[in-house]
Design a protein around this motif. Structure first.
Motif, PDB file in Angstrom:
ATOM      1  N   THR A  68      -5.872   2.700  -6.729  1.00  0.00           N
ATOM      2  CA  THR A  68      -7.240   2.543  -7.231  1.00  0.00           C
ATOM      3  C   THR A  68      -7.358   3.093  -8.656  1.00  0.00           C
ATOM      4  N   LYS A 108       3.408   2.440  -2.329  1.00  0.00           N
ATOM      5  CA  LYS A 108       3.617   1.207  -1.574  1.00  0.00           C
ATOM      6  C   LYS A 108       4.978   0.638  -2.024  1.00  0.00           C
ATOM      7  N   ASP A 116      -4.243  -7.743  -8.681  1.00  0.00           N
ATOM      8  CA  ASP A 116      -4.000  -6.556  -7.856  1.00  0.00           C
ATOM      9  C   ASP A 116      -2.802  -6.927  -6.977  1.00  0.00           C
TER      10      ASP A 116
HETATM   11  C1  LIG Z   1      -3.667  -0.042  -1.426  1.00  0.00           C
HETATM   12  C2  LIG Z   1      -4.429  -1.050  -2.154  1.00  0.00           C
HETATM   13  C3  LIG Z   1      -5.177  -0.716  -3.294  1.00  0.00           C
HETATM   14  C4  LIG Z   1      -5.219   0.664  -3.865  1.00  0.00           C
HETATM   15  O1  LIG Z   1      -5.418   1.617  -2.927  1.00  0.00           O
HETATM   16  P1  LIG Z   1      -5.030   3.168  -3.097  1.00  0.00           P
HETATM   17  O2  LIG Z   1      -5.228   3.672  -1.715  1.00  0.00           O
HETATM   18  O3  LIG Z   1      -5.963   3.724  -4.079  1.00  0.00           O
HETATM   19  O4  LIG Z   1      -3.623   3.244  -3.560  1.00  0.00           O
HETATM   20  C5  LIG Z   1      -5.863  -1.742  -3.918  1.00  0.00           C
HETATM   21  N1  LIG Z   1      -5.823  -3.000  -3.466  1.00  0.00           N
HETATM   22  C6  LIG Z   1      -5.110  -3.359  -2.384  1.00  0.00           C
HETATM   23  C7  LIG Z   1      -5.093  -4.788  -1.938  1.00  0.00           C
HETATM   24  C8  LIG Z   1      -4.387  -2.400  -1.692  1.00  0.00           C
HETATM   25  O5  LIG Z   1      -3.666  -2.755  -0.630  1.00  0.00           O
END
Ligand SMILES: *Cc1c(COP(=O)(O)O)cnc(C)c1O
Length: 421
Positions: free
Chosen positions: A94, A235, A212
């Motif tokens: 995020t 991730k 994203d």
């Molecule tokens: C995980 C994710 C994010 C960012 O999430 P964080 O928990 O802040 O790392 C944004 N978009 C998608 C589609 C995600 O899977």
């Protein structure tokens, strides 16, 4: 599977055998994918002459940190972009997305999200969180950036004609695409589909195509042909090694703008001590294609196993995949709770803890989570979340290696099956 270590029921053991048979064709394709992506990443290390001294890190301002610069170059090459910033100083996905959006958008600009409502944590960034009526201090909206949205078609595709209509009529600075499905049952978007959108956008406007890319890295042979790609290092691209961080990759001019927002105008990417973390960033990126392959196998196996046990999986064990997320439709709350407890019990860390459903902020119902991970909140490690409401699905992902991932999933299945015994 040898019986002396884990005492799974006969039903789960035979279903697992059948599931492996069902998944064999997919596994062969995943192996070929992981091998190609691994070679691509290895080549990126070789061509950028990564040296042992690059793994030592810097302190203070971090000027001239060769490891940081090479990590940027390797990341760009691995993702097929002109340039990249890969940094531990991004606190989460995020945060990385926020830096990139604020780097690229200016007051009076409008962004157009073309994949429906974005991932939960992104809505307050844009200032479209209905819980606070869009009033999110510090949001893009707070800074005078407009937001518009085009929903996906009923079959889960990008509505390209609707997007180009808007682009022809109105001034749009940035087109936002979310590749992964997040916590919905829509299909994730394939690289081909995103590339078709990007081509259509470029035909009618100069808008920035922004993706994203969370959960999507190394799941196909190439990444989307976007102007900017953003993702999280806890991730896929952190390979289970990086303990925090994110990346922004894409066209040089845009990456540069993001760098000025990441640190300060004129300083940009030239500063930022790495304190020895270059090693984890590079080692994680190096492992990422293989680990993504293991996570994909764990997801396909989970789909096949639960199909054998009479449940539905989305995607099914036979469908093409564009991210590492696997939803399993378990029909009721008891099954979801048992699944998460079984998954936790089959994890390497905190296996002895019992997950409980809780009132997670922002959810209208209780949610239960399983996360026996080495890195807090890491979702390239085997983990799962289940909101206790329709459609009674658990979203699981990750698995650092298939032998352990498979065992964790069988432990979850055993807990579900034992409810009806
Ligand atoms: C995980 C994710 C994010 C960012 O999430 P964080 O928990 O802040 O790392 C944004 N978009 C998608 C589609 C995600 O899977």
């Amino acid at each position: 599977m040898r019986p002396e270590l884990f005492h799974f029921s006969g039903r789960v053991l035979s279903a697992a055998e059948a599931a492996l048979g069902r998944a064999a064709g997919r596994f062969a394709r995943i192996d070929a994918l992981a091998e190609y992506n691994q070679q691509k990443v290895l080549k990126a290390f070789i061509d950028n002459k990564v040296a042992e001294t690059d793994l030592w890190g810097s302190t203070g301002y971090g000027y001239g940190d060769a490891g940081r610069e090479k990590a940027d170059a390797v990341c760009a090459r691995a993702l097929g972009t002109e340039d990249a910033l890969i940094r531990y100083t991004f606190t989460s996905g995020t945060h990385t997305l926020t830096v990139a959006l604020f780097g690229l958008l200016r007051p009076g600009d409008t962004m157009l999200c073309v994949t429906g409502r974005p991932y939960d944590t992104i809505c307050p960034v844009m200032g479209i969180d209905e819980r606070t009526d869009g009033k999110s201090p510090g949001s893009l909206r707070d800074f005078g950036v407009g937001y518009r949205q085009v929903d996906l078609t009923p079959d889960g595709k990008i509505d390209i004609p609707a997007v180009t209509d808007i682009l022809k009529k109105d001034k749009i600075r940035l087109v936002y695409v979310q590749r992964s499905r997040g916590y919905s049952l829509r299909p994730s978007l394939g690289v081909d589909e995103i590339n078709r959108l990007a081509a259509a956008v470029r035909e009618v406007s100069g808008a920035i195509v922004f993706v994203d890319n969370c959960y999507g890295e190394f799941v196909e042979e190439s990444e989307p042909d976007a102007d900017v790609l953003v993702g999280s290092l806890i991730k896929n691209p952190g390979g289970g090694v990086a303990r925090m961080g994110g990346y922004i990759a894409g066209k040089s001019e845009y990456v540069e703008l993001c760098a000025y927002r990441m640190t300060a105008p004129s300083l940009g990417r030239e500063v930022g001590a790495t304190l020895g973390n270059d090693r984890e960033v590079l080692l994680g990126l190096f492992h990422a294609p293989h680990v993504v392959g293991e996570a994909l196998k764990t997801a396909v196996f989970a789909a096949a196993l639960f199909e054998e046990l009479g449940f539905k999986a989305a995607p099914s064990s036979l469908e093409d995949r564009h991210d590492i997320v696997q939803a399993l439709l378990l029909e009721n709350s008891e099954n979801l709770i048992a699944f998460c407890r079984g998954l936790q019990a089959g994890s390497p860390v905190d296996s002895f803890l019992t997950p409980e459903p809780w009132d997670m902020p922002g959810y209208p119902c209780k949610v239960i989570m399983a996360a026996g991970t080495f890195t807090g909140g890491s979702s390239i490690e085997l983990s799962g979340d289940a909101p206790l409401r329709e459609p009674f699905a658990v979203w699981m992902q990750g698995g650092l290696n298939f032998a352990a991932g498979k065992t964790g999933v069988m432990s979850a299945a055993d807990a579900v099956v034992s409810l009806s015994r």
